[in-house]
Structure formats: C-alpha cells, structure tokens
Design a protein around this motif. Sequence first.
Motif, short mmCIF file in Angstrom:
data_model
loop_
_atom_site.label_atom_id
_atom_site.label_comp_id
_atom_site.label_asym_id
_atom_site.label_seq_id
_atom_site.Cartn_x
_atom_site.Cartn_y
_atom_site.Cartn_z
N VAL A 224 10.28 4.35 8.03
CA VAL A 224 9.10 4.06 7.22
C VAL A 224 9.05 5.10 6.11
N ARG A 225 8.82 4.60 4.88
CA ARG A 225 8.62 5.50 3.75
C ARG A 225 7.21 5.32 3.22
N HIS B 220 0.83 -1.22 0.00
CA HIS B 220 0.00 0.00 0.00
C HIS B 220 0.86 1.27 0.00
N GLY B 221 1.97 1.23 -0.73
CA GLY B 221 2.83 2.40 -0.79
C GLY B 221 3.65 2.64 0.46
N ARG B 222 3.72 1.66 1.34
CA ARG B 222 4.44 1.79 2.62
C ARG B 222 5.64 0.85 2.61
N GLN B 223 6.83 1.42 2.74
CA GLN B 223 8.06 0.64 2.80
C GLN B 223 8.60 0.71 4.21
N ILE B 224 8.89 -0.43 4.78
CA ILE B 224 9.44 -0.50 6.13
C ILE B 224 10.91 -0.87 6.04
N ALA C 100 19.60 4.12 7.09
CA ALA C 100 18.16 3.85 6.98
C ALA C 100 17.55 4.68 5.86
N LEU C 101 17.95 5.95 5.77
CA LEU C 101 17.46 6.80 4.68
C LEU C 101 17.80 6.17 3.33
N GLN C 102 19.04 5.73 3.18
CA GLN C 102 19.48 5.14 1.91
C GLN C 102 18.67 3.90 1.57
N VAL D 193 12.62 8.49 10.13
CA VAL D 193 13.56 7.60 10.80
C VAL D 193 13.33 7.73 12.30
N ALA D 194 13.13 6.59 12.95
CA ALA D 194 12.84 6.55 14.38
C ALA D 194 14.01 7.06 15.21
N GLY D 195 13.74 7.33 16.47
CA GLY D 195 14.79 7.70 17.40
C GLY D 195 15.93 6.70 17.30
#
Length: 134
Positions: A24-25, A3-7, A64-66, A32-34
Amino acid sequence: MKHGRQIVSSGSPLEPQIGFSRAVRVGGYVAVAGTAPIGDDGSTVAPGSVYGQTVRCLDIAERALQEAGASVEDVVRTRIMLTDVTQWKEAARAHGERFAAVRPVCTFVEVSRFIEADWLVEVEVDAVLDADSH
C-alpha cells in the motif's frame, strides 16, 4: 489512487479473502506486507534454503515496491522473520546483497512457524519516497 491510497496486488486469491494487499502506498510512504518465498506457480521456492528463500522474498517485495513507484533505494526499514533465528546469517547475506548501499534499519526475529511449514522466512519492507517522487 483513491484518496491518495494506491493498492498493489500480487494476484493472490487470499488477498480479498483475508482483506490485505501486497503493498500500500499513501503519499510517499510504501508498506510491503509479509512476503513469503512463493514461486509464480504457487510452490515454495528454494525448499530448505534460508538464503534462497530470502532472495525470493526480496524479489517479490522489490517488484511490489516498483509497482508502487518506489525502489530498493527508498527502503528505510526491513523485518526478517525466521523460523530458526540461528540461520540469520543466511538471511543477512541475501539482505546485504540487496541493501548494502541503502542500509535500512533491519530487525531479525524468530517466529514459531508460517502458514506453510516449508517457509523458513518472510520479509516486510517499508519505503519512503523523496518529496519529488510523489
């Protein structure tokens, strides 16, 4: 992506237990979590050094961003949480080295403590990708 959600997972055994993800994108937005200063072996990186711990947090967040298809250049907000806000300049030095060209909005806040007593800092990062990036 469901559903357009990348974990994005860091592989931490706490993720399924707590019910969270490293990042989560959704569309062009990445959160990006703590992020704590944890080494690959599970130990605290740079004990006693706000600067060293902040660098480690930013390294983990950048990875994580990458994995979510983003980069430091896409970051629009950072949150720096410190157990001693008087040490903010050390965290700011690490932040400035990473984001001098990007200049996201940034908040420094003092917290009473983290899960591990030797963590001095945690970092959260939000990014927005250009329409062409997703």
